[in-house]
Design an enzyme around this catalytic site. Structure first.
Site, PDB file in Angstrom:
ATOM      1  CG  ASP A 209      -5.624  65.971  58.031  1.00  0.00           C
ATOM      2  OD1 ASP A 209      -6.787  65.519  58.073  1.00  0.00           O
ATOM      3  OD2 ASP A 209      -4.891  66.033  59.032  1.00  0.00           O
TER       4      ASP A 209
ATOM      5  CD  GLU B  36      -8.337  63.130  62.915  1.00  0.00           C
ATOM      6  OE1 GLU B  36      -8.436  62.712  64.091  1.00  0.00           O
ATOM      7  OE2 GLU B  36      -7.566  62.607  62.073  1.00  0.00           O
ATOM      8  CD  GLU B  37      -4.443  61.541  60.526  1.00  0.00           C
ATOM      9  OE1 GLU B  37      -4.078  61.277  61.694  1.00  0.00           O
ATOM     10  OE2 GLU B  37      -5.094  60.750  59.828  1.00  0.00           O
TER      11      GLU B  37
ATOM     12  CG  HIS C  55      -2.103  56.470  61.281  1.00  0.00           C
ATOM     13  ND1 HIS C  55      -1.720  57.355  62.271  1.00  0.00           N
ATOM     14  CD2 HIS C  55      -3.332  56.884  60.875  1.00  0.00           C
ATOM     15  CE1 HIS C  55      -2.683  58.252  62.452  1.00  0.00           C
ATOM     16  NE2 HIS C  55      -3.662  57.975  61.607  1.00  0.00           N
TER      17      HIS C  55
END
Length: 394
Positions: free
Chosen positions: A83, A142-143, A366
Site C-alpha cells: 500500500d 500495512e500503513e 513518509h
C-alpha cells in the site's frame, strides 16, 4: 549455503524488477484499495507457474513447493507490503512520479513488492532443488496496521515454520543490511481523549470550566508519564499529535479532543502507560472541575526478532554480499504490523539500506521527497530468496 543460481537470476532480472517498481510507484493505491496491484501480482505469479489466491478484499498469497520438499519439508514465508500513503509526491521531475494526486509510495512498499516478485522468479528457477515450500505474502494495508492481522486470519501463516520480511530503509547506506536479534520496531498504539468542561462567554470565565485549559494542562503534564513513572531502561514515547478545541474567539470551550500515540517495546510498560493516561486525564480534568473520557486503541505489537532467524539473516547477508554490508541499526520507535506474523511463528524482520546522498534518497520515510536508490533492490531481492534457500536447507 548461498545459491549462485539465485544470485545470477536476480542480476539477470534486475532491469525488469526496477521497471515493476516504477510502474507501481506511478500508480499508487492506498490501504485496502490495492486492487490493481493485487491483480498485477496475481498475473505475474501465475505466469511464473506459482499457485496463488487473492485475499479479501486485497492481497495475495502464493506458494511454491520445491521438488525435494518431501513430507518433512518445512515452509518459509516471505512478506512484502503493497500500500501507498496519502502523501503528495514532491519528486515531480521523476519519469515515474505518482500519477495520483495526493497519493504516493512514500515508504518503499513499491520496492518491496517488486523485490519479492524478483525473488519469486529466482526461486522458480531452482524449484527442483528446493527441499521445502516457499510462501509469498503480498500484504495490503500495512500503513493502517490492519493488513497483517487480516492476512493471518485468512491463513497466511497456517503451516508456516518461519516468516521473514524486509523493509527498505533510507536512514542507512545503500546495500547495508540490519537485522539484530531482539526488539526492532516498537508497538504502536493510539489514544483519544475527550475533555468536557462548561462553555460560556469569554468575558465571564468565572462561570465556566475551560476545556482548552484542561487539555493544555494534560498535554504539558503527560510527558512525565515517561520521564517519571517508566523505568529509564525501558524506552517509551508518548506523543500528542492532534488537538481540537473551541468554536469561536470569544467563547470559552466546553469540549476538547486530543489524539496521540504510544510507542514502546516492553508489554508491561505498554500496560502501565495505558493505565497512567487514564489516571492523568481524569485527575487533570477533575482539578478544573471537568471530566475526561479516554479511548486507548492497541495497534501493532512490538517486532521482536527471533535470535536464530536474525543470525541466519546476518550469515546469509555476509555470505552473499560480504561482511561489510552488516549494519548495527538501533531499534526504531516506528511501528510495523509484521509483528502479527511473529505472534504466530518464529522469524525476523530486516532493513535493507537505500540511503544515498548523491541520488537524493536519504529523505525520511513518509516525506514527499522520499525515494529509493534502486541499486538496493538487488540486495533486497536476493536477501529474500537466499534466506528462503538457507532456511529450507538448514
Amino acid at each position: 549455503m548461498i545459491n549462485e543460481k539465485i544470485k545470477q537470476a536476480i542480476k539477470d532480472n534486475s532491469d525488469e524488477m526496477i521497471q515493476i517498481r516504477r510502474k507501481l510507484h506511478s500508480e499508487p493505491e492506498l490501504s485496502w484499495e490495492e486492487h490493481n496491484t493485487t491483480q498485477y501480482v496475481v498475473e505475474y505469479l501465475t505466469n511464473l507457474g506459482i499457485e496463488c489466491r487473492k485475499t479479501d478484499p486485497t492481497g495475495v498469497i502464493g506458494e511454491l513447493k520445491g521438488g525435494k520438499a518431501g513430507k518433512a519439508g518445512k515452509t518459509v514465508a516471505l512478506r512484502a507490503d503493497m500500500d501507498a500513503l496519502s502523501v503528495e509526491e514532491l519528486n515531480n521531475d521523476l519519469v515515474y512520479a505518482s500519477k495520483e494526486k495526493g497519493k504516493m509510495h512514500a515508504c518503499g512498499h513499491d520496492a518491496h513488492t517488486a523485490m519479492l516478485l524478483a525473488a519469486a522468479k529466482s526461486l522458480v528457477n531452482i524449484k527442483d532443488e528446493l527441499p521445502g515450500t516457499v510462501r509469498f505474502i503480498f500484504q495490503p494495508a500495512e500503513e493502517v496496521a490492519t493488513g497483517a492481522k487480516a492476512m493471518v486470519e485468512q491463513g497466511a501463516v497456517e503451516g508456516v515454520d518461519n516468516a521473514f520480511g524486509i523493509h527498505i530503509w533510507s536512514q542507512i547506506p545503500t546495500h547495508s543490511v540490519a537485522c539484530n536479534a531482539g526488539p526492532s520496531f516498537a508497538s504502536a498504539d493510539i489514544f483519544k481523549i475527550h475533555f468536557k468542561g462548561q462553555g460560556g462567554h469569554g468575558a465571564i470565565p468565572q462561570d465556566c470550566i475551560d476545556a482548552s485549559v484542561i487539555a493544555s494542562s494534560f498535554v504539558m503534564n503527560v510527558q512525565s508519564v515517561v520521564s517519571r513513572t517508566v523505568d529509564p531502561q525501558h524506552a517509551a514515547v508518548v506523543t500528542v499529535g492532534k488537538m481540537t478545541v473551541g468554536t469561536r474567539f470569544n467563547v470559552i470551550a466546553e469540549n476538547a479532543e486530543i489524539e496521540g500515540t504510544v510507542r514502546c517495546f516492553d508489554p508491561a510498560t505498554r500496560d502501565h502507560i495505558e493505565k497512567q493516561l487514564q489516571i492523568y486525564a481524569e485527575n487533570t480534568a477533575a482539578v478544573y472541575g471537568g471530566t475526561a473520557t479516554v479511548e486507548y486503541i492497541r495497534g501493532t505489537q512490538a517486532v521482536i526478532n527471533e535470535k536464530e532467524s536474525a543470525e541466519l539473516v546476518q550469515y546469509v547477508a555476509a555470505e552473499a554480499f560480504g561482511k561489510d554490508v552488516l549494519y548495527d541499526e538501533k531499534p526504531t520507535m516506528g511501528g510495523e504490523d509484521f509483528s502479527f506474523y511473529l505472534d504466530e511463528v518464529p522469524g525476523c524482520f530486516a532493513l535493507v539500506g537505500s540511503g544515498n546522498t548523491e541520488k537524493d534518497t536519504y529523505w525520511a520515510h513518509h516525506h514527499g521527497k522520499f525515494n529509493v536508490d534502486e541499486e538496493a533492490m538487488e540486495t533486497g531481492a536476493e536477501l529474500y530468496a537466499q534466506y528462503a534457500w538457507a532456511y529450507l536447507n538448514q
